[in-house]
Design a protein around this motif. Structure first.
Motif, PDB file in Angstrom:
ATOM      1  N   UNK A  99       0.780  -1.231   0.000  1.00  0.00           N
ATOM      2  CA  UNK A  99       0.000   0.000   0.000  1.00  0.00           C
ATOM      3  C   UNK A  99       0.810   1.278   0.000  1.00  0.00           C
ATOM      4  N   UNK A 100       2.128   1.172  -0.001  1.00  0.00           N
ATOM      5  CA  UNK A 100       2.978   2.358  -0.004  1.00  0.00           C
ATOM      6  C   UNK A 100       3.819   2.416  -1.278  1.00  0.00           C
ATOM      7  N   UNK A 101       4.134   3.661  -1.706  1.00  0.00           N
ATOM      8  CA  UNK A 101       5.010   3.852  -2.850  1.00  0.00           C
ATOM      9  C   UNK A 101       6.450   3.986  -2.364  1.00  0.00           C
ATOM     10  N   UNK A 102       7.328   3.204  -2.960  1.00  0.00           N
ATOM     11  CA  UNK A 102       8.728   3.181  -2.548  1.00  0.00           C
ATOM     12  C   UNK A 102       9.606   3.430  -3.779  1.00  0.00           C
ATOM     13  N   UNK A 103      10.601   4.287  -3.624  1.00  0.00           N
ATOM     14  CA  UNK A 103      11.525   4.577  -4.706  1.00  0.00           C
ATOM     15  C   UNK A 103      12.786   3.729  -4.599  1.00  0.00           C
ATOM     16  N   UNK A 104      13.173   3.097  -5.688  1.00  0.00           N
ATOM     17  CA  UNK A 104      14.376   2.270  -5.729  1.00  0.00           C
ATOM     18  C   UNK A 104      15.299   2.774  -6.833  1.00  0.00           C
ATOM     19  N   UNK A 105      16.592   2.492  -6.692  1.00  0.00           N
ATOM     20  CA  UNK A 105      17.570   2.850  -7.718  1.00  0.00           C
ATOM     21  C   UNK A 105      18.307   1.593  -8.149  1.00  0.00           C
ATOM     22  N   UNK A 106      18.331   1.354  -9.451  1.00  0.00           N
ATOM     23  CA  UNK A 106      18.992   0.165  -9.990  1.00  0.00           C
ATOM     24  C   UNK A 106      20.015   0.577 -11.034  1.00  0.00           C
ATOM     25  N   UNK A 107      21.037  -0.248 -11.190  1.00  0.00           N
ATOM     26  CA  UNK A 107      22.072  -0.006 -12.189  1.00  0.00           C
ATOM     27  C   UNK A 107      21.961  -1.108 -13.250  1.00  0.00           C
ATOM     28  N   UNK A 108      21.210  -0.824 -14.326  1.00  0.00           N
ATOM     29  CA  UNK A 108      20.947  -1.826 -15.351  1.00  0.00           C
ATOM     30  C   UNK A 108      22.212  -2.113 -16.168  1.00  0.00           C
TER      31      UNK A 108
END
Length: 433
Positions: free
Chosen positions: A230-239
């Protein structure tokens, strides 16, 4: 329990098949009666009659083999050149023509001279013959619209099903990580099963196809917004770059073909996504086009079908499938470990696809199919129209009975193909993947 559910699926498909056949013949029956053509029989199935009842001038019944159906109309073919329908000759081809003509006049009664099929105007005959396949098309469209709009299309979604532990080139076709394989970018970024990706690099994500294109076009840092509990979470990925399966214009994977593209490292979950009316119509248009292409490709599939039936070759997933194969698939549907709602949708789509195939197949302009009679009526209309334009004598009805030798050849080919498909469906069936 599995055996019981399999039998239940087969029985339900048999009932659906009977309904489809009865619905098809009802189209012929209703329009024939509308235009005053006498119909002595309306039968669902072939072989011995197991039940029948006469109502008015028509006998309605069910026969033992649910592989088709028919209505019998009097006067399907015009009389011969001598005006008689009982003549015989020693020529085998001529005998075929005369036998067909004679059968068309069985049960002829006084006063029926004005109720013969061939005496109706060509446009009326076209309607009578088209009405049967059209009923199958109506049923297919109704089922597809219901399933697509009420339940949805089974497709990949933006929800994460599983996250890869490491980077594996898809061309290697292995599932386990080996020493030295780098960690998957999704794993390193903290992506988890059940996360719903709602944005990629700040752009809202609407469907899997668009998200897949964005991922494959990205190498390097990227921001991912997910919904989790139910919460929005920001993630950072290195593709990173990886060798992945190639996709066609419709987003489907191309077998054994790979491209180098951006790689995140997760598998999307599948689910039913409700479609709008416009999307449903587009989808049905795609299925219609695919069905037409399948008919065109049918002769080219015979060698592979033969090898699958008699030489133990692998049965292709797009291989032609008959009634026996469809019944087996229906039985498998009800044994799948999926929600009952999904089983119902799967079955309804199978039945709708069967009706769509019946429509397309029957529209082939070949006797003894409905399309052959339609082609004969259209040809008669054309040549009579040409005669009127050039003020020539009316050529009269086109004698479709003269095409009966061709019809027997076509019917023989269809029977052989049906038997080949049935053998393949028994010894090397198509299975649900």
């Amino acid at each position: 329990m599995t055996l019981l559910m399999t039998v239940l699926g087969v029985v339900i498909f048999a009932v659906g098949l009977l309904v489809s056949i009865a619905w098809h013949e009802l189209g012929h029956l209703s329009t024939a009666k509308l235009f005053g053509i006498r119909v002595p029989q309306y039968m669902v199935g072939f072989g011995p009659t197991i039940w029948s009842r006469r109502k008015g001038e028509t006998e309605y019944g069910i026969k033992a083999i649910p592989m088709g159906g028919y209505i019998r109309m009097i006067g399907m073919f015009p009389p011969g050149e001598d005006g008689k329908v009982t003549a015989r000759s020693t020529s085998p081809f001529r005998s075929m023509i005369e036998d067909a003509r004679s059968a068309a006049y069985e049960e002829l009664r006084p006063g029926d001279e004005s109720r013969l099929f061939y005496t109706r105007k060509p446009w009326k005959r076209v309607i009578v013959m088209f009405a049967g396949p059209f009923m199958n098309l109506v049923l297919a469209v109704a089922i597809f619209l219901t399933t697509l709009m009420a339940f949805g299309l089974n497709t990949q979604t933006t929800t994460v099903a599983t996250v890869s532990d490491c980077v594996i080139q898809q061309s290697e076709k292995r599932d386990t990580c080996a020493p030295g394989d780098p960690a998957a970018p999704a794993k390193a970024a903290g992506l988890k099963a059940g996360d719903k990706i709602v944005a990629f690099n700040g752009r809202p994500v609407e469907d899997w196809s668009a998200l897949q294109k964005d991922i494959r076009a990205t190498v390097g840092p990227a921001t991912i917004t997910v919904e989790r509990a139910g919460e929005k979470i920001g993630l950072t990925a290195d593709l990173i770059e990886n060798k992945v399966a190639k996709t066609d214009a419709d987003g489907r994977y191309v077998k054994d073909q790979y491209v180098t593209a951006g790689f995140l490292g997760f598998a999307p979950a599948a689910g039913y996504v409700p479609q709008s009316f416009g999307q449903s119509v587009d989808r049905m248009g795609e299925m219609m086009a695919a069905g037409v292409q399948s008919l065109i490709d049918l002769p080219s599939k015979v060698p592979d079908l033969w090898n699958a039936a008699f030489n133990g070759a692998e049965r292709a997933q797009d291989s032609p499938m008959g009634v026996v194969g469809a019944a087996r698939v229906s039985g498998e549907i009800f044994t799948l470990d999926i929600p009952a709602q999904h089983q119902l949708v799967f079955f309804l789509n199978l039945l709708a696809g069967f009706n769509l195939s019946l429509f397309l197949f029957n529209m082939l302009p070949l006797l003894p199919l409905d399309g052959g009679h339609i082609a004969g009526a259209l040809w008669e209309s054309l040549r009579r129209g040409v005669a009127r334009v050039f003020r020539r004598p009316d050529p009269g009805p086109f004698d479709v009975a003269k095409l009966m030798p061709v019809a027997y050849v076509v019917a023989g080919l269809f029977i052989c193909f049906t038997l080949l498909v049935m053998v393949a469906d028994v010894v090397n069936p198509i299975k649900i993947t």
